[in-house]
Structure formats: C-alpha cells, structure tokens
Motif scaffolding. Sequence first.
Motif, PDB file in Angstrom:
ATOM      1  N   ASP A 134       0.814  -1.222   0.000  1.00  0.00           N
ATOM      2  CA  ASP A 134       0.000   0.000   0.000  1.00  0.00           C
ATOM      3  C   ASP A 134       0.845   1.269   0.000  1.00  0.00           C
ATOM      4  OD1 ASP A 134      -2.252  -1.602   0.061  1.00  0.00           O
ATOM      5  OD2 ASP A 134      -2.388  -1.569   2.240  1.00  0.00           O
ATOM      6  N   THR A 135       2.094   1.183  -0.467  1.00  0.00           N
ATOM      7  CA  THR A 135       2.916   2.374  -0.631  1.00  0.00           C
ATOM      8  C   THR A 135       3.230   2.576  -2.108  1.00  0.00           C
ATOM      9  OG1 THR A 135       5.016   1.177  -0.375  1.00  0.00           O
ATOM     10  CG2 THR A 135       3.981   2.062   1.635  1.00  0.00           C
ATOM     11  N   VAL A 136       3.705   3.767  -2.440  1.00  0.00           N
ATOM     12  CA  VAL A 136       4.066   4.073  -3.825  1.00  0.00           C
ATOM     13  C   VAL A 136       5.189   3.157  -4.295  1.00  0.00           C
ATOM     14  CG1 VAL A 136       5.170   5.824  -5.272  1.00  0.00           C
ATOM     15  CG2 VAL A 136       3.261   6.457  -3.780  1.00  0.00           C
ATOM     16  N   GLY A 137       6.152   2.871  -3.406  1.00  0.00           N
ATOM     17  CA  GLY A 137       7.260   2.007  -3.789  1.00  0.00           C
ATOM     18  C   GLY A 137       6.825   0.631  -4.222  1.00  0.00           C
ATOM     19  N   ALA A 138       5.714   0.145  -3.669  1.00  0.00           N
ATOM     20  CA  ALA A 138       5.230  -1.197  -4.003  1.00  0.00           C
ATOM     21  C   ALA A 138       4.563  -1.253  -5.368  1.00  0.00           C
ATOM     22  CB  ALA A 138       4.259  -1.686  -2.934  1.00  0.00           C
ATOM     23  N   ILE A 139       4.132  -0.106  -5.904  1.00  0.00           N
ATOM     24  CA  ILE A 139       3.440  -0.113  -7.200  1.00  0.00           C
ATOM     25  C   ILE A 139       4.243   0.573  -8.303  1.00  0.00           C
ATOM     26  CG2 ILE A 139       1.181  -0.151  -6.090  1.00  0.00           C
ATOM     27  CD1 ILE A 139       0.910   2.834  -6.850  1.00  0.00           C
ATOM     28  N   MET A 140       5.358   1.202  -7.970  1.00  0.00           N
ATOM     29  CA  MET A 140       6.082   1.964  -8.982  1.00  0.00           C
ATOM     30  C   MET A 140       6.766   1.045  -9.989  1.00  0.00           C
ATOM     31  SD  MET A 140       9.491   3.369  -7.054  1.00  0.00           S
ATOM     32  CE  MET A 140      10.733   2.253  -6.378  1.00  0.00           C
ATOM     33  N   GLU A 141       7.014   1.600 -11.167  1.00  0.00           N
ATOM     34  CA  GLU A 141       7.714   0.900 -12.237  1.00  0.00           C
ATOM     35  C   GLU A 141       9.115   1.486 -12.390  1.00  0.00           C
ATOM     36  OE1 GLU A 141       5.401   1.317 -15.739  1.00  0.00           O
ATOM     37  OE2 GLU A 141       3.608   0.349 -14.890  1.00  0.00           O
ATOM     38  N   PHE A 142      10.041   0.661 -12.867  1.00  0.00           N
ATOM     39  CA  PHE A 142      11.412   1.125 -13.053  1.00  0.00           C
ATOM     40  C   PHE A 142      11.710   1.482 -14.505  1.00  0.00           C
ATOM     41  CE2 PHE A 142      11.602  -1.691  -9.308  1.00  0.00           C
ATOM     42  CZ  PHE A 142      12.123  -0.796  -8.387  1.00  0.00           C
ATOM     43  N   GLU A 143      10.855   1.058 -15.418  1.00  0.00           N
ATOM     44  CA  GLU A 143      11.085   1.304 -16.839  1.00  0.00           C
ATOM     45  C   GLU A 143      10.599   2.704 -17.213  1.00  0.00           C
ATOM     46  OE1 GLU A 143      10.415  -1.005 -21.105  1.00  0.00           O
ATOM     47  OE2 GLU A 143       9.096  -1.417 -19.394  1.00  0.00           O
ATOM     48  N   MET A 144      11.522   3.564 -17.648  1.00  0.00           N
ATOM     49  CA  MET A 144      11.196   4.946 -18.016  1.00  0.00           C
ATOM     50  C   MET A 144      12.327   5.495 -18.873  1.00  0.00           C
ATOM     51  SD  MET A 144      11.755   6.441 -14.202  1.00  0.00           S
ATOM     52  CE  MET A 144      13.057   5.736 -13.190  1.00  0.00           C
ATOM     53  N   VAL A 145      12.092   6.672 -19.437  1.00  0.00           N
ATOM     54  CA  VAL A 145      13.079   7.298 -20.317  1.00  0.00           C
ATOM     55  C   VAL A 145      13.695   8.490 -19.596  1.00  0.00           C
ATOM     56  CG1 VAL A 145      13.488   8.394 -22.536  1.00  0.00           C
ATOM     57  CG2 VAL A 145      11.767   6.575 -22.342  1.00  0.00           C
ATOM     58  N   ARG A 146      15.044   8.509 -19.541  1.00  0.00           N
ATOM     59  CA  ARG A 146      15.785   9.617 -18.937  1.00  0.00           C
ATOM     60  C   ARG A 146      16.636  10.308 -20.002  1.00  0.00           C
ATOM     61  NH1 ARG A 146      16.666   5.271 -15.237  1.00  0.00           N
ATOM     62  NH2 ARG A 146      16.089   5.728 -13.069  1.00  0.00           N
ATOM     63  N   VAL A 147      16.778  11.621 -19.899  1.00  0.00           N
ATOM     64  CA  VAL A 147      17.680  12.373 -20.779  1.00  0.00           C
ATOM     65  C   VAL A 147      18.373  13.451 -19.951  1.00  0.00           C
ATOM     66  CG1 VAL A 147      16.303  11.971 -22.858  1.00  0.00           C
ATOM     67  CG2 VAL A 147      15.851  13.998 -21.462  1.00  0.00           C
ATOM     68  N   ARG A 148      19.409  14.053 -20.534  1.00  0.00           N
ATOM     69  CA  ARG A 148      20.120  15.161 -19.900  1.00  0.00           C
ATOM     70  C   ARG A 148      19.536  16.488 -20.395  1.00  0.00           C
ATOM     71  NH1 ARG A 148      21.788  11.576 -17.072  1.00  0.00           N
ATOM     72  NH2 ARG A 148      23.883  10.678 -17.039  1.00  0.00           N
ATOM     73  N   GLU A 149      19.744  17.518 -19.619  1.00  0.00           N
ATOM     74  CA  GLU A 149      19.170  18.822 -19.964  1.00  0.00           C
ATOM     75  C   GLU A 149      20.013  19.592 -20.968  1.00  0.00           C
ATOM     76  OE1 GLU A 149      19.006  21.573 -16.726  1.00  0.00           O
ATOM     77  OE2 GLU A 149      20.861  20.831 -15.823  1.00  0.00           O
ATOM     78  N   ASP A 150      21.273  19.184 -21.196  1.00  0.00           N
ATOM     79  CA  ASP A 150      22.165  19.949 -22.061  1.00  0.00           C
ATOM     80  C   ASP A 150      22.211  19.410 -23.493  1.00  0.00           C
ATOM     81  OD1 ASP A 150      23.373  17.616 -21.403  1.00  0.00           O
ATOM     82  OD2 ASP A 150      25.320  18.470 -20.856  1.00  0.00           O
ATOM     83  N   VAL A 151      21.236  18.587 -23.874  1.00  0.00           N
ATOM     84  CA  VAL A 151      21.185  18.071 -25.242  1.00  0.00           C
ATOM     85  C   VAL A 151      20.004  18.701 -25.961  1.00  0.00           C
ATOM     86  CG1 VAL A 151      22.267  15.885 -24.594  1.00  0.00           C
ATOM     87  CG2 VAL A 151      19.762  16.074 -24.592  1.00  0.00           C
ATOM     88  N   SER A 152      20.028  18.632 -27.287  1.00  0.00           N
ATOM     89  CA  SER A 152      18.941  19.208 -28.084  1.00  0.00           C
ATOM     90  C   SER A 152      17.792  18.216 -28.232  1.00  0.00           C
ATOM     91  CB  SER A 152      19.451  19.610 -29.468  1.00  0.00           C
ATOM     92  OG  SER A 152      19.793  18.444 -30.212  1.00  0.00           O
ATOM     93  N   LEU A 153      16.644  18.732 -28.639  1.00  0.00           N
ATOM     94  CA  LEU A 153      15.490  17.871 -28.856  1.00  0.00           C
ATOM     95  C   LEU A 153      15.749  16.885 -29.990  1.00  0.00           C
ATOM     96  CD1 LEU A 153      12.506  20.393 -28.514  1.00  0.00           C
ATOM     97  CD2 LEU A 153      13.595  18.985 -26.749  1.00  0.00           C
TER      98      LEU A 153
END
Length: 491
Positions: free
Chosen positions: A177-196
């Motif tokens: 019944d916590t967020v940690g128990a339902i969260m997913e690890f698969e996601m997209v990360r990027v850096r802020e100093d790159v272009s679109l």
Amino acid sequence: MPDPQQRAENVPLSIPRRLEPEDAQLALQELQTILKRQDVVESLAQRHESDDKSHQLGGLLHKQHENEIRAIINDLHPADIAFILESLPVQERQVVWQQVSAEHDADVLLEVDDWARESLIESMDHQDLVAATGTMDADEIADLAADLPPDVIAEVQKGLTEGERAQLLEAMGYPEDTVGAIMEFEMVRVREDVSLEVVLRYLRRLQELPDHTDQIFVVDRQDKLQGTLHLTSLLVKDPETLVSSVMLTDYLTLNPLDSDADAAGAFERYDLVSAPVVDDQGRLIGRVTIADVVDVIQEDSQEQALSRAGLQEEDIFAPLSDALRNRAPWLFINLCTASIASLVASRFEGTVSHIVILAFLMSIVAGIGGNSGNQTMTMIIRALAVGRVTGSNAWTLVKRELIVTLLVGLCGGLVAAAFAWAISGSAAIAGVMMAAMVCNMLIGATLGVLIPMLRDKFGKDPAMGSSVLLTFATDSLGFFIFLGLATIFLI
C-alpha cells in the motif's frame, strides 16, 4: 485424464482482433458449456470403465474438449482470461488454466486477483513458473513475490542483471500500500544539455516506449531529477532547442513511502498520466502510471465495500471452511448486537402489550435511523479515503450532518407521524413516532461520523464492520427511545 501439471505450450496464437466488452462473457458461457459436457463424458467413462471402446471414445471426446477450450481461451486478451478464471470453481479453473498458452502465463498471473492467483501458481510446476516469471520486469516480479515459491524467486534472480536484481530487492523492500510497491522502473531519462533532435534520435533507437509514457524525465549525472519533458513539447518545438529550454521545472513528485491512496488522489486531482518517484536525496528511482493508479482505486473500492460488511476478499468458490472463517466472526457479532436490541425491546413488554400497534411501528424507527447513519457513514468513509477529513474540521462535519439530518428528520417525521395517526387514530402515538424518529436519525448521523473517524484515528480500517456497529446502535437505541417515550407519554 492428462496430468494436471501439464502445461499447454507452443500453441499458435490467433490473429489479433478488435476487443469487445462482451467477449469475456460469451467465452465464459461457451467454456462452461464445454466443461459440463466434459463432466458428462467423465461420468459415463467411470460407469463403463471396463469397456475399451467406451474408454477410447471418452479419450477422444476429452481431447476434443481440450482443443475447443484452447481455441477459445487463447483468442482472448490476458485480462479477459483472468476474468474467466476468477469466474470458475477451482477444479474447472485448473482445467481451463492448463490450456492457456504459455505465452500468456505472465500476463494472466499479473492480471488475476490475489485469491485466484494462489490456486493457479499451485498447479504450475517449477519450470513453468520460472519461464513465466523470467519474462517479467523487476517491479512485476515483486508484485508476485509473496505468492511465488522461494526457489522460483532464487532461480529467476540468477537470470537478472545486477541492476535488475537491485531493483527487485528494492521493490520487495517497500511495504504494501505504498508508492514504492506499485512503482515501475522502466522509463526514459535524458540530460538537460542536449537538443530535442538528439532526444528524438535516442527514442528512435528504442524498440518501444514504456507503456503510458507521456513525459521524459530530465536528470543530471547523479540521476537527480531536474525537470520533465512532455512528448507534445518534444514533437512541436524546434529540434535545435535545448531540453533545458522547454522542460518543466514545476511538477509533482512522489516518495516511495507515500501512501498509494494519496498517489491516486494526486492523479485524480491533477489529471496525471504518470508521475516520477524520487528518494529523499531527489534521485529518480521510478515512476507511477495511471494504470497502476486505476488498480489501486479498484482494489480500495472493493476492500471498502467488503469491509463495511466485516468481510475480507475471498475466492467466491473457496472451500466452506475458508468462507466460514471469513464470514462467521462479524455475523456472530451481529447476532450478539441483535440479541441486545431484542433484550431492550423485551424490557418494554408491558408497554407493547398495552398498545399493540407499537410493535409494528418501532421497526420503522430503527430502520430509518440505520439508513440515515449509513448515508452519513458512506460520505465520511469516502472523505477519509481521499484525505478530506482532518482533526480541525471533524467537529464542523458533525455539526453539519446533525443539521442536515434534523431537517430531513423533521420532514420524514411528519410523514411517519401521519402514517402512525392513520393506522392508530391516536395523535399521541403520532407525536411519539415523530419524536423517536428524529432522535434516532440524529443518533445515526452522529455515529455515522464518529465510528469511521475513531477507527481511522486508532489506525484501523474505517470501513471494517462499521455498518454492523451502526446497526447495533440505531436498533437498540431506536427501540429504547421509541418505547421509552411511549411508556412516558402513552401509559
């Protein structure tokens, strides 16, 4: 009969088709018909066990039935398969489960409710479980960890990378019944100093985006969350623009130890599709999606409905002993409370015997008080679930409910008084009827607020058995008030 441990493997899947809401219901009816035919065949085979021809014919029919089950069940979405399995008795559930394609095993185990999943896992051998679990993500394995044998988890861990193993251990470490128990690890990360443009090229190299990806998370080299980049911005902005120029720095974050109910409330309030989960150091460790939140809302709703009757979730086809353990305690409590209400009424035997019409009217007083209290209790339990009730507004809620109930009680009391006068011809009985009804409705409303709030204050489920306690109070006090007033003013 084939070995129940056998699993149907390498069954070719049918061509995907458009999903219809009625598919699962129709498939369930077809499967039930086939299972009934199979029962008849098995019964006849047992009667003519010594007849080789009958035995051979029974085997052919059994094989035909298996093929029919396989053709129906493997043409459905895993969620529909889970619905069908939950809707069958345990023995029939196992028969159908053996014909489900191994390719569906993982998805079905994740979709099916906990009480049905246990029986499915028990029927699977070690290798089947390892094969099914090995295709899951770390967060999905963690969801099933409580139901899986330890040796299966140990073997699955061997096939994970070091990072996946760390994620699995982390997910298993968070309380239910916590967020940690339902969260997913698969996601997209990027850096802020790159272009679109760089981000777009990176996304095109991926086989597919994680489900429910509406935003990309911008992190630094220590994985600390800096902002979020919505896909709409990524698609419409100039490709040469830097991520730092278009990312949002005002966003909602969740902590892994937050309540999943609070997370669901945030999703509802802010119309979210996904939200990042960060630790105490601000590092991005996962995300929660709308799919996870819908599951939480549905589970909480089901638990709340069962809790109000003093029940816990159970297999509707569970053995009688399990059903008795689940239902008997609060029914016994209800029996005791009903006996007390009857005892209260018996103390006014002289009054009732003197004015017999009171015996017919007092049940109305008790019933209306209980209904009034249940209306109030339902609203308070809902408000508690979404966090709208606090210590500072509790007394305001009590006063408001008392005022509303008083106004409704006066209107209803006039109707009840008119009814009492019509059948008794006595204005005094009508007056007692109205006064008792208003008083009992006020009691019901007060208890409808206080019972769930007090249970919540002491860390208990505010819905658990609340209707039983309320009924006890409104019945007992309703009889006492009505017959007491009758004794004072009519005798």
